[in-house]
Design a protein around this motif. Structure first.
Motif, mmCIF file in Angstrom:
data_model
loop_
_atom_site.group_PDB
_atom_site.id
_atom_site.type_symbol
_atom_site.label_atom_id
_atom_site.label_comp_id
_atom_site.label_asym_id
_atom_site.label_seq_id
_atom_site.Cartn_x
_atom_site.Cartn_y
_atom_site.Cartn_z
ATOM 1 N N SER A 99 0.859 -1.180 0.000
ATOM 2 C CA SER A 99 0.000 0.000 0.000
ATOM 3 C C SER A 99 0.897 1.232 0.000
ATOM 4 C CB SER A 99 -0.897 -0.012 1.241
ATOM 5 O OG SER A 99 -1.659 1.176 1.320
ATOM 6 N N LEU A 100 0.846 2.016 -1.078
ATOM 7 C CA LEU A 100 1.729 3.159 -1.268
ATOM 8 C C LEU A 100 0.915 4.407 -1.550
ATOM 9 C CD1 LEU A 100 3.439 0.543 -2.030
ATOM 10 C CD2 LEU A 100 4.810 2.061 -3.457
ATOM 11 N N SER A 101 1.467 5.569 -1.189
ATOM 12 C CA SER A 101 0.787 6.827 -1.495
ATOM 13 C C SER A 101 1.801 7.918 -1.790
ATOM 14 C CB SER A 101 -0.118 7.257 -0.344
ATOM 15 O OG SER A 101 0.645 7.649 0.783
ATOM 16 N N VAL A 102 1.394 8.852 -2.649
ATOM 17 C CA VAL A 102 2.167 10.048 -2.970
ATOM 18 C C VAL A 102 1.200 11.225 -2.944
ATOM 19 C CG1 VAL A 102 3.598 11.236 -4.668
ATOM 20 C CG2 VAL A 102 3.729 8.744 -4.463
ATOM 21 N N SER A 103 1.558 12.301 -2.231
ATOM 22 C CA SER A 103 0.694 13.478 -2.188
ATOM 23 C C SER A 103 1.554 14.733 -2.162
ATOM 24 C CB SER A 103 -0.226 13.437 -0.962
ATOM 25 O OG SER A 103 0.518 13.451 0.238
ATOM 26 N N THR A 104 1.003 15.819 -2.690
ATOM 27 C CA THR A 104 1.715 17.096 -2.705
ATOM 28 C C THR A 104 0.864 18.166 -2.042
ATOM 29 O OG1 THR A 104 0.830 17.647 -4.898
ATOM 30 C CG2 THR A 104 2.941 16.502 -4.831
ATOM 31 N N ASP A 105 1.560 19.094 -1.389
ATOM 32 C CA ASP A 105 0.911 20.234 -0.753
ATOM 33 C C ASP A 105 1.853 21.409 -0.909
ATOM 34 O OD1 ASP A 105 -0.466 22.065 0.735
ATOM 35 O OD2 ASP A 105 -0.286 21.006 2.651
ATOM 36 N N GLY A 106 1.616 22.210 -1.951
ATOM 37 C CA GLY A 106 2.532 23.291 -2.246
ATOM 38 C C GLY A 106 3.887 22.735 -2.660
ATOM 39 N N ASP A 107 4.940 23.160 -1.950
ATOM 40 C CA ASP A 107 6.288 22.685 -2.254
ATOM 41 C C ASP A 107 6.648 21.404 -1.507
ATOM 42 O OD1 ASP A 107 6.797 24.770 -3.995
ATOM 43 O OD2 ASP A 107 7.649 26.061 -2.447
ATOM 44 N N THR A 108 5.723 20.866 -0.745
ATOM 45 C CA THR A 108 5.989 19.674 0.044
ATOM 46 C C THR A 108 5.423 18.443 -0.650
ATOM 47 O OG1 THR A 108 5.934 20.932 2.110
ATOM 48 C CG2 THR A 108 5.666 18.552 2.284
ATOM 49 N N VAL A 109 6.228 17.378 -0.707
ATOM 50 C CA VAL A 109 5.795 16.112 -1.302
ATOM 51 C C VAL A 109 5.950 15.028 -0.242
ATOM 52 C CG1 VAL A 109 6.045 14.516 -3.239
ATOM 53 C CG2 VAL A 109 6.701 16.923 -3.513
ATOM 54 N N ALA A 110 4.888 14.259 -0.036
ATOM 55 C CA ALA A 110 4.891 13.196 0.974
ATOM 56 C C ALA A 110 4.748 11.847 0.292
ATOM 57 C CB ALA A 110 3.747 13.406 1.963
ATOM 58 N N TYR A 111 5.599 10.914 0.696
ATOM 59 C CA TYR A 111 5.554 9.539 0.202
ATOM 60 C C TYR A 111 5.456 8.602 1.410
ATOM 61 C CZ TYR A 111 8.095 11.818 -3.717
ATOM 62 O OH TYR A 111 8.518 12.654 -4.727
ATOM 63 N N SER A 112 4.673 7.565 1.268
ATOM 64 C CA SER A 112 4.619 6.554 2.335
ATOM 65 C C SER A 112 4.217 5.225 1.726
ATOM 66 C CB SER A 112 3.643 6.955 3.439
ATOM 67 O OG SER A 112 2.318 7.030 2.943
ATOM 68 N N GLY A 113 4.561 4.161 2.441
ATOM 69 C CA GLY A 113 4.200 2.835 1.950
ATOM 70 C C GLY A 113 4.486 1.771 2.991
ATOM 71 N N THR A 114 3.728 0.700 2.895
ATOM 72 C CA THR A 114 3.918 -0.468 3.747
ATOM 73 C C THR A 114 3.857 -1.707 2.879
ATOM 74 O OG1 THR A 114 2.898 0.632 5.641
ATOM 75 C CG2 THR A 114 3.073 -1.766 5.726
ATOM 76 N N ARG A 115 4.852 -2.563 2.972
ATOM 77 C CA ARG A 115 4.889 -3.802 2.204
ATOM 78 C C ARG A 115 3.705 -4.684 2.612
ATOM 79 N NH1 ARG A 115 10.749 -6.295 1.914
ATOM 80 N NH2 ARG A 115 11.054 -4.296 0.825
ATOM 81 N N GLY A 116 3.199 -5.431 1.644
ATOM 82 C CA GLY A 116 2.003 -6.226 1.878
ATOM 83 C C GLY A 116 2.115 -7.195 3.034
ATOM 84 N N ASN A 117 3.301 -7.775 3.241
ATOM 85 C CA ASN A 117 3.483 -8.712 4.350
ATOM 86 C C ASN A 117 3.859 -8.014 5.654
ATOM 87 O OD1 ASN A 117 6.154 -8.006 3.981
ATOM 88 N ND2 ASN A 117 6.792 -9.990 3.166
ATOM 89 N N GLY A 118 3.967 -6.672 5.599
ATOM 90 C CA GLY A 118 4.207 -5.904 6.805
ATOM 91 C C GLY A 118 5.636 -5.854 7.294
ATOM 92 N N ASP A 119 6.601 -6.424 6.544
ATOM 93 C CA ASP A 119 7.963 -6.501 7.074
ATOM 94 C C ASP A 119 8.842 -5.310 6.700
ATOM 95 O OD1 ASP A 119 8.554 -6.978 4.429
ATOM 96 O OD2 ASP A 119 9.688 -8.820 4.774
ATOM 97 N N ALA A 120 8.301 -4.303 6.000
ATOM 98 C CA ALA A 120 9.075 -3.103 5.682
ATOM 99 C C ALA A 120 8.113 -1.964 5.367
ATOM 100 C CB ALA A 120 10.013 -3.346 4.499
#
Length: 245
Positions: A122-143
């Motif tokens: 599960s991954l996401s990318v979002s922007t807010d002005g000059d800020t960019v946020a990335y996040s993600g969790t591996r499907g098996n939860g180990d990273a």
């Protein structure tokens, strides 16, 4: 010397896409520690005496087969995050070696057939002005990872900037065969960037448990829209010499 532009044309692409909203977070490590994670056919490439490992989150846009127009509605667009390092093959040609590939689009898992280390999650990318946020969790939860960057002004790339961002082939290994996948796209338009949050366990999960040798070097790019991935080809097997001490 690494070239800023593609070293060869990919005349018969297997896949076309755009790589957008991409951040490069590069950290230096001991070459010996990174070499231990590579297959015997590859040697770690060094810059300023260090091996560099890049955490590169991005958006894969308009993924399509050759002949399908980018303007076709409904083409897949999804987040992907790569953990990569830089290598040379026994013939001296440089390229990428992926320590892991996180992806939010299950069909990309087909590339496991040539050894690409794709992990669904599960991954996401979002922007807010000059800020960019990335996040993600591996499907098996180990990273997992969480990266927040503030993008700055465009830059004219230095030699190191080009070395850290521009590679025109990727190596993978499967069933004892080393595969090479050529890549072609326009030069990266790079900008300054500052990391405000960097939390990740991908590096440790890949087997690189030691601390980096220094602070990260960070770039942001709006991306490249004309990516052509060639057909994977088997490389001639063999062993390269160890990196110089």
């Amino acid at each position: 010397m690494v070239a800023r532009e593609a070293e060869q044309r990919v005349r018969l692409p297997a896949l076309r896409a755009g790589w957008l909203t991409q951040t490069f977070v590069h950290r230096p490590f001991r070459p010996e520690a990174v070499q231990a994670l590579l297959p015997e056919e590859l040697v770690v490439d060094e810059y300023d005496g260090a091996a560099w490992v890049g955490l590169t989150p991005l958006v894969m846009a308009d993924v399509r087969l050759p002949g399908v127009p980018a303007a076709l509605p409904g083409l897949p667009t999804f987040a992907e995050t790569n953990l990569r390092t830089y290598v040379r093959c026994r013939d001296g040609r440089d390229g990428l070696w992926f320590l892991s590939l996180e992806v939010a689009f299950p069909l990309m898992l087909a590339a496991r057939a040539i050894g690409a280390p794709y992990n669904p999650g599960s991954l996401s990318v979002s922007t807010d002005g000059d800020t960019v946020a990335y996040s993600g969790t591996r499907g098996n939860g180990d990273a997992s990872y969480r990266v927040l960057v503030r993008r700055g002004d465009p830059i004219e790339p230095t030699e190191r900037d080009v070395w850290l961002t521009s590679r025109w082939r990727a190596y993978t290994r499967r069933l004892g065969v080393l595969w090479e996948t050529p890549v072609e796209h326009e030069p990266w338009p790079l900008a300054h960037a500052t990391v405000e949050v960097l939390e990740e366990t991908l590096t440790t999960a890949a087997g690189l448990g030691e601390a980096p040798l220094g602070e990260p070097v960070v770039h942001f790019s709006e991306g490249v829209r004309h990516v052509r991935l060639g057909l994977p080809m088997p490389c001639v097997p063999g062993r390269v010499s160890s990196p110089a001490s």
